[in-house]
Design a protein around this motif. Sequence first.
Motif, PDB file in Angstrom:
ATOM      1  N   GLU A 143       0.825  -1.210   0.000  1.00  0.00           N
ATOM      2  CA  GLU A 143       0.000   0.000   0.000  1.00  0.00           C
ATOM      3  C   GLU A 143       0.860   1.261   0.000  1.00  0.00           C
ATOM      4  OE1 GLU A 143      -2.150  -2.831   2.972  1.00  0.00           O
ATOM      5  OE2 GLU A 143      -0.165  -2.661   2.043  1.00  0.00           O
ATOM      6  N   VAL A 144       1.966   1.219   0.735  1.00  0.00           N
ATOM      7  CA  VAL A 144       2.870   2.368   0.805  1.00  0.00           C
ATOM      8  C   VAL A 144       3.551   2.590  -0.548  1.00  0.00           C
ATOM      9  CG1 VAL A 144       4.994   3.264   1.866  1.00  0.00           C
ATOM     10  CG2 VAL A 144       3.235   2.184   3.293  1.00  0.00           C
ATOM     11  N   LEU A 145       3.987   1.522  -1.170  1.00  0.00           N
ATOM     12  CA  LEU A 145       4.634   1.638  -2.479  1.00  0.00           C
ATOM     13  C   LEU A 145       3.672   2.207  -3.516  1.00  0.00           C
ATOM     14  CD1 LEU A 145       6.595  -1.738  -2.557  1.00  0.00           C
ATOM     15  CD2 LEU A 145       7.579   0.549  -2.300  1.00  0.00           C
ATOM     16  N   GLU A 146       2.438   1.761  -3.478  1.00  0.00           N
ATOM     17  CA  GLU A 146       1.460   2.257  -4.449  1.00  0.00           C
ATOM     18  C   GLU A 146       1.122   3.719  -4.206  1.00  0.00           C
ATOM     19  OE1 GLU A 146      -1.714  -0.569  -4.180  1.00  0.00           O
ATOM     20  OE2 GLU A 146      -0.730  -1.993  -5.539  1.00  0.00           O
TER      21      GLU A 146
ATOM     22  N   SER B 236       1.840   6.908  -6.759  1.00  0.00           N
ATOM     23  CA  SER B 236       0.828   7.882  -7.190  1.00  0.00           C
ATOM     24  C   SER B 236       1.247   9.314  -6.900  1.00  0.00           C
ATOM     25  CB  SER B 236      -0.511   7.581  -6.503  1.00  0.00           C
ATOM     26  OG  SER B 236      -0.454   7.888  -5.116  1.00  0.00           O
ATOM     27  N   GLU B 237       2.124   9.500  -5.904  1.00  0.00           N
ATOM     28  CA  GLU B 237       2.554  10.848  -5.527  1.00  0.00           C
ATOM     29  C   GLU B 237       3.943  11.201  -6.041  1.00  0.00           C
ATOM     30  OE1 GLU B 237       0.172  11.456  -1.302  1.00  0.00           O
ATOM     31  OE2 GLU B 237       2.234  10.716  -1.216  1.00  0.00           O
ATOM     32  N   LEU B 238       4.565  10.285  -6.768  1.00  0.00           N
ATOM     33  CA  LEU B 238       5.979  10.446  -7.101  1.00  0.00           C
ATOM     34  C   LEU B 238       6.258  11.683  -7.946  1.00  0.00           C
ATOM     35  CD1 LEU B 238       8.786   9.146  -6.793  1.00  0.00           C
ATOM     36  CD2 LEU B 238       8.366   7.947  -8.948  1.00  0.00           C
ATOM     37  N   VAL B 239       5.460  11.928  -8.947  1.00  0.00           N
ATOM     38  CA  VAL B 239       5.731  13.020  -9.894  1.00  0.00           C
ATOM     39  C   VAL B 239       5.177  14.352  -9.400  1.00  0.00           C
ATOM     40  CG1 VAL B 239       5.333  13.837 -12.249  1.00  0.00           C
ATOM     41  CG2 VAL B 239       5.829  11.421 -11.836  1.00  0.00           C
ATOM     42  N   ASP B 240       4.007  14.304  -8.776  1.00  0.00           N
ATOM     43  CA  ASP B 240       3.352  15.538  -8.319  1.00  0.00           C
ATOM     44  C   ASP B 240       2.883  15.342  -6.889  1.00  0.00           C
ATOM     45  OD1 ASP B 240       2.035  17.941  -8.042  1.00  0.00           O
ATOM     46  OD2 ASP B 240       0.450  17.499  -9.494  1.00  0.00           O
ATOM     47  N   PHE B 241       3.694  15.810  -5.935  1.00  0.00           N
ATOM     48  CA  PHE B 241       3.388  15.612  -4.523  1.00  0.00           C
ATOM     49  C   PHE B 241       2.473  16.715  -4.018  1.00  0.00           C
ATOM     50  CE2 PHE B 241       4.373  16.123   0.047  1.00  0.00           C
ATOM     51  CZ  PHE B 241       3.992  14.855   0.479  1.00  0.00           C
TER      52      PHE B 241
ATOM     53  N   PHE C 141      13.366  11.852   0.553  1.00  0.00           N
ATOM     54  CA  PHE C 141      12.457  10.817   0.054  1.00  0.00           C
ATOM     55  C   PHE C 141      12.373   9.654   1.042  1.00  0.00           C
ATOM     56  CE2 PHE C 141      11.426   6.997  -2.447  1.00  0.00           C
ATOM     57  CZ  PHE C 141      10.214   7.396  -2.977  1.00  0.00           C
ATOM     58  N   GLY C 142      13.507   9.278   1.623  1.00  0.00           N
ATOM     59  CA  GLY C 142      13.515   8.208   2.609  1.00  0.00           C
ATOM     60  C   GLY C 142      12.680   8.552   3.830  1.00  0.00           C
ATOM     61  N   ILE C 143      12.741   9.798   4.260  1.00  0.00           N
ATOM     62  CA  ILE C 143      11.960  10.226   5.428  1.00  0.00           C
ATOM     63  C   ILE C 143      10.464  10.244   5.092  1.00  0.00           C
ATOM     64  CG2 ILE C 143      11.504  12.185   6.971  1.00  0.00           C
ATOM     65  CD1 ILE C 143      14.582  12.743   6.826  1.00  0.00           C
ATOM     66  N   TYR C 144      10.152  10.681   3.887  1.00  0.00           N
ATOM     67  CA  TYR C 144       8.753  10.624   3.417  1.00  0.00           C
ATOM     68  C   TYR C 144       8.250   9.183   3.450  1.00  0.00           C
ATOM     69  CZ  TYR C 144       5.453   9.736  -0.441  1.00  0.00           C
ATOM     70  OH  TYR C 144       4.433   9.268  -1.229  1.00  0.00           O
ATOM     71  N   MET C 145       9.053   8.253   2.926  1.00  0.00           N
ATOM     72  CA  MET C 145       8.654   6.845   2.911  1.00  0.00           C
ATOM     73  C   MET C 145       8.539   6.288   4.328  1.00  0.00           C
ATOM     74  SD  MET C 145       8.039   5.607  -0.108  1.00  0.00           S
ATOM     75  CE  MET C 145       8.332   3.839   0.005  1.00  0.00           C
ATOM     76  N   LEU C 146       9.471   6.662   5.189  1.00  0.00           N
ATOM     77  CA  LEU C 146       9.424   6.231   6.583  1.00  0.00           C
ATOM     78  C   LEU C 146       8.116   6.693   7.237  1.00  0.00           C
ATOM     79  CD1 LEU C 146      12.272   6.222   9.162  1.00  0.00           C
ATOM     80  CD2 LEU C 146      10.187   7.444   9.728  1.00  0.00           C
ATOM     81  N   GLY C 147       7.746   7.940   6.993  1.00  0.00           N
ATOM     82  CA  GLY C 147       6.494   8.457   7.546  1.00  0.00           C
ATOM     83  C   GLY C 147       5.283   7.691   7.046  1.00  0.00           C
TER      84      GLY C 147
ATOM     85  N   LEU D 128      11.386   0.028   8.858  1.00  0.00           N
ATOM     86  CA  LEU D 128      10.926   1.418   8.858  1.00  0.00           C
ATOM     87  C   LEU D 128      10.768   2.049   7.486  1.00  0.00           C
ATOM     88  CD1 LEU D 128      13.065   2.857  11.815  1.00  0.00           C
ATOM     89  CD2 LEU D 128      10.700   2.078  11.869  1.00  0.00           C
ATOM     90  N   GLY D 129      11.447   1.526   6.472  1.00  0.00           N
ATOM     91  CA  GLY D 129      11.381   2.178   5.175  1.00  0.00           C
ATOM     92  C   GLY D 129      12.550   1.771   4.303  1.00  0.00           C
ATOM     93  N   PRO D 130      12.871   2.568   3.297  1.00  0.00           N
ATOM     94  CA  PRO D 130      14.011   2.247   2.436  1.00  0.00           C
ATOM     95  C   PRO D 130      15.332   2.597   3.109  1.00  0.00           C
ATOM     96  CG  PRO D 130      13.012   4.297   1.725  1.00  0.00           C
ATOM     97  CD  PRO D 130      12.158   3.775   2.841  1.00  0.00           C
ATOM     98  N   SER D 131      16.425   2.111   2.546  1.00  0.00           N
ATOM     99  CA  SER D 131      17.739   2.439   3.089  1.00  0.00           C
ATOM    100  C   SER D 131      18.027   3.922   2.881  1.00  0.00           C
ATOM    101  CB  SER D 131      18.816   1.599   2.404  1.00  0.00           C
ATOM    102  OG  SER D 131      18.802   1.813   1.008  1.00  0.00           O
TER     103      SER D 131
END
Length: 364
Positions: free
Chosen positions: A20-23, A27-32, A245-251, A201-204
Amino acid sequence: MSNQKSVYNFNAGPSALPREVLEKAQSELVDFKESGMSIMEMSHRSATYEQVHNQAIERLRSLFAIPENYEVLFLQGGASLQFAMVPMNFLAEGKKASYIMSGAWSDKALKEAKTIGEVYEAASTKDVNYNRVPSSEEITFEETDAYVHITSNNTIFGTQFHDFPSTGNVPLIADMSSDILSRPIDVSKFGMIYAGAQKNLGPSGVTVAIIRKDLLDHANSGIPAILKYSTHSSSNSLYNTPPSFGIYMLGEVLGWMQQQGGLEKIAKRNEEKANLIYDVIDNSNGFYTGHAEKGSRSLMNITFRVADEELEKQFLQEAKEAGFVGLNGHRSVGGCRASAYNAVPVEACQALQKFMLDFQEKCK
């Protein structure tokens, strides 16, 4: 997405992330947030990014029940940099620090600390190839120590501390890289907790540090600014450009954990997942054998061997062909390792259980 190859990801790290997080990230990757930019493109000083940053901190505080007298930092360099930063900040001249040895990562932490100051082993299970963690009775340290260091979970050997030693007035510092937020713990028992993000927690690229404020107040001063924890605490982890980006993913992963019902629900599910595999091992009449003693078994990393070397090679090859990724054990232990971190679904462990049972039946 419908044509995506389906695999069961048991990698030890970087490891599985919630689908769910990856999807959502996709969806937000290009226009956050209708900013016209990716989160990776915008200034870390912008109000949009600052909201993401602070939300991640608040979600971590809430999930882990972090007391107010602790700082939450987002750092870089992985847990390996913390092996040096911890003694640089907290091992004062004339003091000693003690290390509880339970695997390869505690060994690396000790070696790094030796380059900074005087350290020693408070306990070790190296003589049994780290197939268990030291008991509380085996751990000895001095009341004047700067700190006691522990590695809570051992990815390579598949062992985990289910209870932590009481260190009184000596700060307990824990590397929780491979089991942070896999279960509720009492953060107030620790002077510091740190963890690389790439397992639960998220990506490296992001390292979380949770530090009691009084330790920061008395930390060593004669070290470079970027290696001082106080530098990062005084700037809300924005002293230099953060891994945004890593912190965004962690959140987002933390938000997913909240949606799962928090750490008690996650811990219950982690036990269910690990037991699916341990039950096969325990009831296999020696066809599968676990590396870790039962009392020290990790819920995150399940390490085991197959009856003989040729069968083991066959097992790993057939598992790979069946879509199981990352089951090869570390070279220092050999065999097999299934890493069932938070984002690994129950269905993946059920599938592995079935594969193990079918393989045993076929090879009888």
